[in-house]
Motif scaffolding. Structure first.
Motif, PDB file in Angstrom:
ATOM      1  N   THR A  34       3.762 -13.688   2.562  1.00 56.27           N
ATOM      2  CA  THR A  34       3.467 -12.853   1.408  1.00 56.27           C
ATOM      3  C   THR A  34       2.306 -11.913   1.711  1.00 56.27           C
ATOM      4  O   THR A  34       2.057 -10.982   0.957  1.00 56.27           O
ATOM      5  N   ASP A  35       1.602 -12.162   2.827  1.00 55.30           N
ATOM      6  CA  ASP A  35       0.549 -11.213   3.196  1.00 55.30           C
ATOM      7  C   ASP A  35       1.154  -9.849   3.486  1.00 55.30           C
ATOM      8  O   ASP A  35       0.484  -8.836   3.384  1.00 55.30           O
ATOM      9  N   GLN A  36       2.448  -9.828   3.818  1.00 56.74           N
ATOM     10  CA  GLN A  36       3.106  -8.540   4.041  1.00 56.74           C
ATOM     11  C   GLN A  36       3.115  -7.697   2.779  1.00 56.74           C
ATOM     12  O   GLN A  36       3.101  -6.475   2.844  1.00 56.74           O
ATOM     13  N   LEU A  37       3.166  -8.389   1.647  1.00 58.34           N
ATOM     14  CA  LEU A  37       3.118  -7.661   0.384  1.00 58.34           C
ATOM     15  C   LEU A  37       1.728  -7.075   0.172  1.00 58.34           C
ATOM     16  O   LEU A  37       1.572  -5.873  -0.040  1.00 58.34           O
ATOM     17  N   LEU A  38       0.716  -7.939   0.274  1.00 57.29           N
ATOM     18  CA  LEU A  38      -0.650  -7.490  -0.008  1.00 57.29           C
ATOM     19  C   LEU A  38      -1.063  -6.374   0.934  1.00 57.29           C
ATOM     20  O   LEU A  38      -1.683  -5.399   0.532  1.00 57.29           O
ATOM     21  N   MET A  39      -0.710  -6.542   2.232  1.00 53.35           N
ATOM     22  CA  MET A  39      -1.197  -5.593   3.222  1.00 53.35           C
ATOM     23  C   MET A  39      -0.467  -4.259   3.173  1.00 53.35           C
ATOM     24  O   MET A  39      -0.935  -3.284   3.745  1.00 53.35           O
ATOM     25  N   THR A  40       0.710  -4.216   2.540  1.00 49.57           N
ATOM     26  CA  THR A  40       1.421  -2.936   2.482  1.00 49.57           C
ATOM     27  C   THR A  40       1.302  -2.308   1.099  1.00 49.57           C
ATOM     28  O   THR A  40       1.951  -1.321   0.813  1.00 49.57           O
ATOM     29  N   TYR A  41       0.492  -2.913   0.244  1.00 48.66           N
ATOM     30  CA  TYR A  41       0.264  -2.333  -1.079  1.00 48.66           C
ATOM     31  C   TYR A  41      -1.011  -1.491  -1.045  1.00 48.66           C
ATOM     32  O   TYR A  41      -1.874  -1.709  -0.190  1.00 48.66           O
ATOM     33  N   PRO A  42      -1.118  -0.553  -1.967  1.00 47.37           N
ATOM     34  CA  PRO A  42      -2.313   0.299  -1.950  1.00 47.37           C
ATOM     35  C   PRO A  42      -3.557  -0.430  -2.427  1.00 47.37           C
ATOM     36  O   PRO A  42      -4.143  -0.089  -3.442  1.00 47.37           O
ATOM     37  N   VAL A  43      -3.934  -1.463  -1.701  1.00 50.63           N
ATOM     38  CA  VAL A  43      -5.141  -2.200  -2.045  1.00 50.63           C
ATOM     39  C   VAL A  43      -5.824  -2.550  -0.724  1.00 50.63           C
ATOM     40  O   VAL A  43      -5.177  -2.950   0.237  1.00 50.63           O
ATOM     41  N   SER A  44      -7.143  -2.350  -0.672  1.00 50.03           N
ATOM     42  CA  SER A  44      -7.826  -2.538   0.602  1.00 50.03           C
ATOM     43  C   SER A  44      -8.123  -4.020   0.841  1.00 50.03           C
ATOM     44  O   SER A  44      -8.165  -4.816  -0.099  1.00 50.03           O
ATOM     45  N   LYS A  79     -10.911  -5.730  -1.088  1.00 50.06           N
ATOM     46  CA  LYS A  79     -10.557  -6.063  -2.475  1.00 50.06           C
ATOM     47  C   LYS A  79      -9.725  -7.330  -2.535  1.00 50.06           C
ATOM     48  O   LYS A  79      -9.874  -8.132  -3.464  1.00 50.06           O
TER      49      LYS A  79
END
Lengths: 288, 351
Positions: free
Chosen positions: A76-86, A89
């Motif tokens: 699921t880190d693939q979700l976080l890392m490809t979303y517009p959030v640094s 954060k």
């Protein structure tokens, strides 16, 4: 950041871990509160709190072990890392969600001094100051556990590693006293640290040249220092080793009613430092 | 619009992606085609900013994914190989979380979530925990996360894996619909799937771009095969001189089956059609010709042709290779099985 904070918190509260975390700490605090303050009759709650510091060390890895390891394991880190959030954060969101659980616990503990107040005089500033330091000390453990979790994909490894490090930290004052005072012991200890640092450098850079170079520089610095002032090395390692424990700031607050700027700054910088390392460790994975 | 320039990713001494460059125009569907381990997922992971390349650049709508990651990622919806869903959340909770994380303004959030659920038909599952959903539904939840908030670039890594045929058609329709005002990139190792929806196909093998063309051109290429398959009711010795006597034949492989028929695989020079000549040759020699066909190249064969790797098998992933190699060795010691035979077929051959 708020989205991640909310999601994490919901995750802790739907999977029982959050409740178990809060309940175990409260149970132990309640037990010590009853024994120290109610049964024996000590007028200060911070005394009881001192007895419970080891429980933080035991339950915080349960909370932190999944923070990043599980994310990586389930991809699921693939979700976080490809979303517009640094990444900072993401780390902040996760850290604050865990710190929030500890905060809830500490707020509930805040009732105890009020109970004592019914039977005698309470120095509220000292009690709540100690509680604040207790909370910050817990946050140090959380930040460190979170960093360890970001190093691995396995929750188990994260937990075991956290326990190992927390136990050493917890026992550091006693271990530090047991270290012989001779200067050469400190010399050897610092050289061992230099080797460990060199190994870390190697795992991060995969370059032998940089590794050897950094080790030589460190070892030379230590060697020269030892050659110039051998007397300073006597008992030096033991002295510093006993100080690496996070418990110092809390101990000063609970035993002497002192909240020094030094201990506040130490806690906050430890927290910041490990959050920063977590960010770096997550970022670094992208370049592997 | 997406621009990928000289993308290279090296893991140790293994090059996963080798100097890849391409541009995808708005409103088009691009298909990434390649066997497993070809570098499709790696490329997509780099394009979406999940991993960093060793060298090269990616621009999403003119924003570099490395220099302005937050700006560029706002325009991307990405469905990775495994749908990145949290099993302990319900579909609705999950999509609301995604919407918030994507920075969709509060007022539009609920609308966006509803639209995404409706488009991927997961609305009736909205209150179920994701861990209780089937693979197909998880895939669709992953897809609705990708199209949430209608990003201008949608990147889908094998979007139809795990879906049943009816759902596959549904998803294809959805992708076609999305392409009207989005740029869509999808990957697959199934040619028919890619040719069904894509305007342009990029074929990747071993990290290299080996072909980039429209499906029509690629289909033509596949039909222009230089291999003919035939069956005869005669033994190999009778058939061989017949075939080798024809103009344009490069090589022949013959195999006589138990019932006396001989199957032939004939490789010819390109553009040489020997079928007619073969028919007459057989007729003259009174050899019954049972079957005669141009071999349509399978995808795997086309890859071998395009990548020029010849007989070599596509490289398995390191983990399986180790296990496989180990098993092979054990087999050799135990029953001296032939080296090429995998464990299973070795046993069959013995029977």
């Amino acid at each position: 950041m708020i989205a991640i904070f909310k999601r994490e918190l919901r995750g802790y509260l739907t999977s029982m871990i959050g409740f178990v975390f809060v309940a175990v700490i409260l149970l132990l605090v309640a037990f010590y509160f009853y024994m120290y303050n109610m049964y024996v009759g000590y007028p200060t709650f911070s005394n009881a709190l001192t007895g419970t510091t080891f429980i933080l060390m035991l339950v915080i890895p349960l909370l932190t072990m999944r923070s990043f390891a599980e994310e990586r394991h389930a991809k699921t880190d693939q979700l976080l890392m490809t979303y517009p959030v640094s990444v900072p954060k993401i780390v902040a969101g996760k850290f604050f969600s865990m710190a929030f659980l500890l905060l809830i616990t500490c707020v509930i503990c805040g009732i105890c001094p009020m109970i004592i107040d019914r039977f005698g005089d309470v120095n509220y500033a000292a009690e709540y100051g100690a509680l604040l330091m207790y909370f910050l000390m817990g946050c140090c453990y959380i930040a460190m556990g979170m960093f360890i979790s970001s190093l691995t994909e396995s929750q188990i490894i994260a937990a075991v590693l956290s326990y190992a490090i927390f136990i050493v930290l917890f026992m550091a004052p006693s271990i530090g006293q047991a270290i012989p005072n001779e200067g050469y012991v400190s010399l050897i200890a610092f050289l061992v640290i230099a080797v460990v640092l060199a190994v870390i450098v190697y795992t991060q850079t995969k370059s032998w040249l940089v590794t050897i170079l950094s080790f030589v520089v460190l070892a030379a610095a230590i060697g020269i220092a030892y050659w110039k002032m051998p007397l300073k090395f006597e008992g030096l390692f033991g002295k510093y080793f006993s100080k690496i424990s996070f418990a110092e700031g809390f101990r000063r607050a609970s035993s002497y009613n002192v909240i020094s700027l030094t201990s506040l700054v130490t806690y906050l910088s430890v927290i910041f430092f490990f959050c920063f390392l977590t960010v770096q460790s997550v970022q670094k994975r992208r370049w592997a | 619009m997406i621009e990928v320039k000289n993308l290279t990713k090296v893991y140790g001494d293994h090059t996963a992606v080798n100097n890849l460059s391409f541009t995808v125009e708005t409103g088009q569907i691009y298909g990434f085609l390649g066997p497993n381990g070809a570098g499709k997922s790696t490329t997509m992971n780099i394009m979406t900013g999940y991993i960093a390349p060793t060298s090269g650049e990616v621009y999403i709508d003119g924003h570099s994914i490395f220099e302005e990651p937050e700006r560029a990622k706002k325009s991307i919806g990405y469905l990775p190989e495994l749908p990145p869903v949290y099993p302990d959340m319900t579909v609705l909770e999950y999509l609301r979380f995604c919407a918030e994380l994507k920075g969709i303004p509060l007022g539009k959030r609920e609308r966006a979530v509803m639209d995404a659920m409706a488009a991927t038909r997961v609305t009736e599952m909205k209150n179920r925990l994701i861990k209780n959903l089937s693979k197909g539904y998880r895939q669709r939840v992953g897809l609705s996360q990708a199209i949430l908030g209608s990003p201008s670039v949608i990147i889908l890594d094998e979007p139809t894996v795990g879906l049943d045929p009816a759902q596959i058609i549904e998803i294809r329709e959805l992708i076609k619909k999305l392409a009207k005002d989005h740029t869509v990139i999808l990957s697959s190792h199934i040619l028919s799937e890619v040719s069904a929806v894509c305007d342009h196909i990029l074929i990747i093998a071993h990290g290299d771009l080996v072909a980039s063309d429209t499906p029509e051109h690629l289909a033509e290429m596949m039909e222009k095969s230089a291999t003919v398959e035939a069956s005869f009711r005669a033994d190999a010795d009778t058939v061989r001189p017949l075939i080798e006597g024809l103009a344009g034949v490069q090589s022949v492989e013959l195999e006589t089956a138990a019932d006396g028929t001989t199957n032939a695989v004939i490789r010819t020079e390109e553009d040489a059609d020997i079928r007619e000549a073969l028919f007459y040759a057989c007729a003259d020699a009174r050899v019954p010709l049972l079957r005669l066909a141009n071999r349509v190249l399978s995808l795997e064969e086309m890859f071998l042709e395009l990548t020029g790797t010849g007989e070599e098998e596509p490289e398995p992933e390191p983990e399986t290779r180790n296990r496989f190699g180990h098993r092979k060795e054990k087999n050799k010691q135990a029953e001296a099985a032939p080296e090429e035979a995998p464990a299973g077929s070795g046993e069959e051959a013995k029977e």
